[in-house]
Motif scaffolding. Structure first.
Motif, PDB file in Angstrom:
ATOM      1  N   ASP A 117      25.025  55.721  51.083  1.00 53.97           N
ATOM      2  CA  ASP A 117      26.031  54.874  50.432  1.00 53.97           C
ATOM      3  C   ASP A 117      25.848  53.424  50.881  1.00 53.97           C
ATOM      4  O   ASP A 117      25.628  53.154  52.051  1.00 53.97           O
ATOM      5  N   GLY A 118      25.910  52.521  49.906  1.00 56.44           N
ATOM      6  CA  GLY A 118      25.801  51.101  50.230  1.00 56.44           C
ATOM      7  C   GLY A 118      24.373  50.633  50.469  1.00 56.44           C
ATOM      8  O   GLY A 118      24.123  49.657  51.172  1.00 56.44           O
ATOM      9  N   ASN A 209      36.770  43.756  46.455  1.00 59.33           N
ATOM     10  CA  ASN A 209      35.794  42.791  45.950  1.00 59.33           C
ATOM     11  C   ASN A 209      36.528  41.819  45.018  1.00 59.33           C
ATOM     12  O   ASN A 209      36.680  42.080  43.818  1.00 59.33           O
ATOM     13  N   TRP A 243      35.212  42.554  53.210  1.00 57.38           N
ATOM     14  CA  TRP A 243      34.473  43.270  52.168  1.00 57.38           C
ATOM     15  C   TRP A 243      33.018  43.395  52.610  1.00 57.38           C
ATOM     16  O   TRP A 243      32.349  42.395  52.785  1.00 57.38           O
ATOM     17  N   ALA A 245      30.750  45.728  51.180  1.00 62.49           N
ATOM     18  CA  ALA A 245      29.911  46.370  50.145  1.00 62.49           C
ATOM     19  C   ALA A 245      29.340  47.700  50.640  1.00 62.49           C
ATOM     20  O   ALA A 245      28.279  48.137  50.216  1.00 62.49           O
ATOM     21  N   SER A 246      30.081  48.337  51.534  1.00 59.81           N
ATOM     22  CA  SER A 246      29.700  49.681  51.997  1.00 59.81           C
ATOM     23  C   SER A 246      30.986  50.451  52.276  1.00 59.81           C
ATOM     24  O   SER A 246      31.665  50.190  53.282  1.00 59.81           O
ATOM     25  N   MET A 247      31.315  51.394  51.375  1.00 64.60           N
ATOM     26  CA  MET A 247      32.578  52.131  51.528  1.00 64.60           C
ATOM     27  C   MET A 247      32.660  52.814  52.890  1.00 64.60           C
ATOM     28  O   MET A 247      33.724  52.832  53.523  1.00 64.60           O
ATOM     29  N   PHE A 261      41.729  49.876  51.670  1.00 66.55           N
ATOM     30  CA  PHE A 261      40.514  49.647  50.873  1.00 66.55           C
ATOM     31  C   PHE A 261      40.844  49.931  49.408  1.00 66.55           C
ATOM     32  O   PHE A 261      41.477  50.948  49.099  1.00 66.55           O
ATOM     33  N   TYR A 263      39.076  50.039  45.431  1.00 63.97           N
ATOM     34  CA  TYR A 263      38.113  49.795  44.371  1.00 63.97           C
ATOM     35  C   TYR A 263      38.805  50.217  43.065  1.00 63.97           C
ATOM     36  O   TYR A 263      38.733  51.368  42.669  1.00 63.97           O
ATOM     37  N   LYS A 275      34.293  52.196  40.195  1.00 60.12           N
ATOM     38  CA  LYS A 275      32.877  52.386  40.533  1.00 60.12           C
ATOM     39  C   LYS A 275      32.624  53.657  41.338  1.00 60.12           C
ATOM     40  O   LYS A 275      31.560  54.256  41.244  1.00 60.12           O
ATOM     41  N   LEU A 276      33.593  54.076  42.117  1.00 59.94           N
ATOM     42  CA  LEU A 276      33.334  55.135  43.097  1.00 59.94           C
ATOM     43  C   LEU A 276      33.466  56.521  42.478  1.00 59.94           C
ATOM     44  O   LEU A 276      34.312  56.763  41.610  1.00 59.94           O
ATOM     45  N   ARG A 277      32.602  57.442  42.961  1.00 60.00           N
ATOM     46  CA  ARG A 277      32.527  58.764  42.371  1.00 60.00           C
ATOM     47  C   ARG A 277      33.482  59.696  43.107  1.00 60.00           C
ATOM     48  O   ARG A 277      33.598  59.675  44.327  1.00 60.00           O
ATOM     49  N   GLU A 281      32.323  60.704  47.004  1.00 63.34           N
ATOM     50  CA  GLU A 281      32.798  59.480  47.687  1.00 63.34           C
ATOM     51  C   GLU A 281      34.317  59.550  47.869  1.00 63.34           C
ATOM     52  O   GLU A 281      34.821  59.623  48.994  1.00 63.34           O
TER      53      GLU A 281
HETATM   54  P1  P6P Z   1      30.427  46.066  44.886  1.00 62.78           P
HETATM   55  C1  P6P Z   1      28.092  50.812  47.363  1.00 62.78           C
HETATM   56  O1  P6P Z   1      27.249  50.563  46.246  1.00 62.78           O
HETATM   57  C2  P6P Z   1      29.443  51.253  46.827  1.00 62.78           C
HETATM   58  O2  P6P Z   1      29.291  52.425  46.090  1.00 62.78           O
HETATM   59  C3  P6P Z   1      30.443  51.407  47.958  1.00 62.78           C
HETATM   60  O3  P6P Z   1      29.862  51.845  49.137  1.00 62.78           O
HETATM   61  C4  P6P Z   1      31.018  50.010  48.103  1.00 62.78           C
HETATM   62  O4  P6P Z   1      32.357  50.015  48.582  1.00 62.78           O
HETATM   63  C5  P6P Z   1      30.960  49.479  46.668  1.00 62.78           C
HETATM   64  O5  P6P Z   1      29.958  50.218  45.977  1.00 62.78           O
HETATM   65  C6  P6P Z   1      30.590  48.023  46.631  1.00 62.78           C
HETATM   66  O6  P6P Z   1      30.754  47.594  45.285  1.00 62.78           O
HETATM   67  O7  P6P Z   1      31.082  45.903  43.532  1.00 62.78           O
HETATM   68  O8  P6P Z   1      31.025  45.181  45.942  1.00 62.78           O
HETATM   69  O9  P6P Z   1      28.918  45.983  44.863  1.00 62.78           O
END
Ligand code: P6P
Length: 335
Positions: A117-118, A209, A243, A245-247, A261, A263, A275-277, A281
């Protein structure tokens, strides 16, 4: 070394006696820990082996695959197919379901992975992680039907993640609280360094984000606007924002010091999209967060109550300190 820093194996054996953990689950969790050790090693050596870059292929999500995405996927498949109890693997990188046996009833564990992830953080040396979720096929179900893997998050029997950061952490729940382990260089053991992890009920730190503000629905904008107004706003406290960019990294920070957190949905329907599955996730992270005393919502539903309709479906995610999730749920109801 602190004598209470027992190894992951010693911890699982103590859980077995205390909470009657199935021995096959222990074998599988050991296989997952082995996979995380191998992936950690591959990441830390990636620059020397020319493995940091992207491949020419895209995954089922339409994302360009990093070499380490493919490697991490292969590591989990290779090491998590052997405990004799796994019926199927569901992997973020692959569309089809990986049924391990021609007769799935030979095994009943369903394992869902986000292997790395990320991974867009790899090239810039920021934290990435692996996420796993384990459920079981109900006994009286047609296990040859792909829909049988669509289990609600409330059915999970274990979940967790590994963070490949300044150190490699492994965080696991089997439904009896949350425990964190740190990979010890030299011995290769995961040692219990964060027992009984609990999330503070309140926080002044949110993660979102903010560049996607124009895509958010009103309740999320309302929450964000109030946070950045700080002491002059209706929340009457100064908030900080993160932020990464890594959940996985966000969730780990929240488990250590609290936070929320988000999204959110970017779809017409506020209860879907984002975005998240769900399966590999949102569900595993929601299980961990709730077991640590936090909350996890889509804004309109408890994540663990969402009934899946496809194994790669996406959901809006709000998770962390209970007070903030409660405020966001209220704002969704009031909108
Ligand atoms: P954005 C990583 O691609 C992810 O799936 C998560 O780990 C993270 O929180 C999110 O997308 C980041 O998204 O829009 O900031 O690129």
């Amino acid at each position: 070394m602190n004598v209470t820093q027992i190894t992951f194996s010693e911890f699982l054996l103590s859980e077995r006696s205390q909470h009657k953990l199935d021995k096959d689950l222990i074998f599988l969790l050991e296989d997952i820990a082995t996979s995380c050790r191998i992936i950690s090693h591959q990441i830390r050596g990636g620059a020397f082996a020319g493995k940091l870059g992207a491949t020419k292929s895209t995954n089922v999500q339409g994302e360009t695959q990093k070499q380490l995405d493919v490697i991490a996927n292969e590591v989990f498949v290779r090491h998590c197919s052997n405990c004799g109890r796994v019926a199927a693997l569901v992997l973020e990188e692959v569309d089809e379901i990986y049924w391990l046996k021609d007769k799935p009833e030979a095994g009943d564990y369903l394992v869902y992975f986000d292997p790395l992830d990320g991974s867009s953080n790899l090239d810039v040396n920021l934290s990435v992680g692996s996420i796993f979720s384990i459920s079981q096929l109900p006994t009286a179900i047609d296990a040859t039907d792909d829909r049988s893997i669509l289990r609600a998050g409330s059915e999970q029997i274990s979940a967790g993640y590994s963070v490949y950061g300044p150190s490699t952490s492994l965080v696991v729940t089997t439904g009896n609280g949350v425990n964190g382990f740190t990979h010890q260089q030299g011995t290769g053991e995961f040692r219990l360094t964060f027992p009984d992890m609990l999330i503070p009920e309140t926080t002044a730190e949110f993660a979102i984000n903010a560049s996607r503000y124009s895509l958010w629905h009103p309740p999320v904008r309302r929450y964000f606007d109030e946070c950045i107004r700080g002491k002059d706003g209706p929340r009457n406290k100064a908030f900080n924002m993160r932020w990464t960019a890594s959940m996985v990294a966000e969730v780990h920070r929240i488990l250590i010091r609290g936070g929320v957190f988000l999204y959110p949905s970017d779809a017409g329907n506020i209860s879907s999209g984002g975005k998240l599955r769900l399966m590999y996730e949102a569900n595993p992270m929601a299980f961990v967060i709730e077991q640590a005393g936090g909350a996890a919502s889509t804004g309109t539903n408890r994540i663990l109550d969402v009934q899946p309709t496809s194994h790669h479906q996406r959901v809006p995610v709000i998770l962390g300190s209970k007070e903030e999730v409660t405020v966001l749920d209220r704002y969704h109801r009031e909108s």
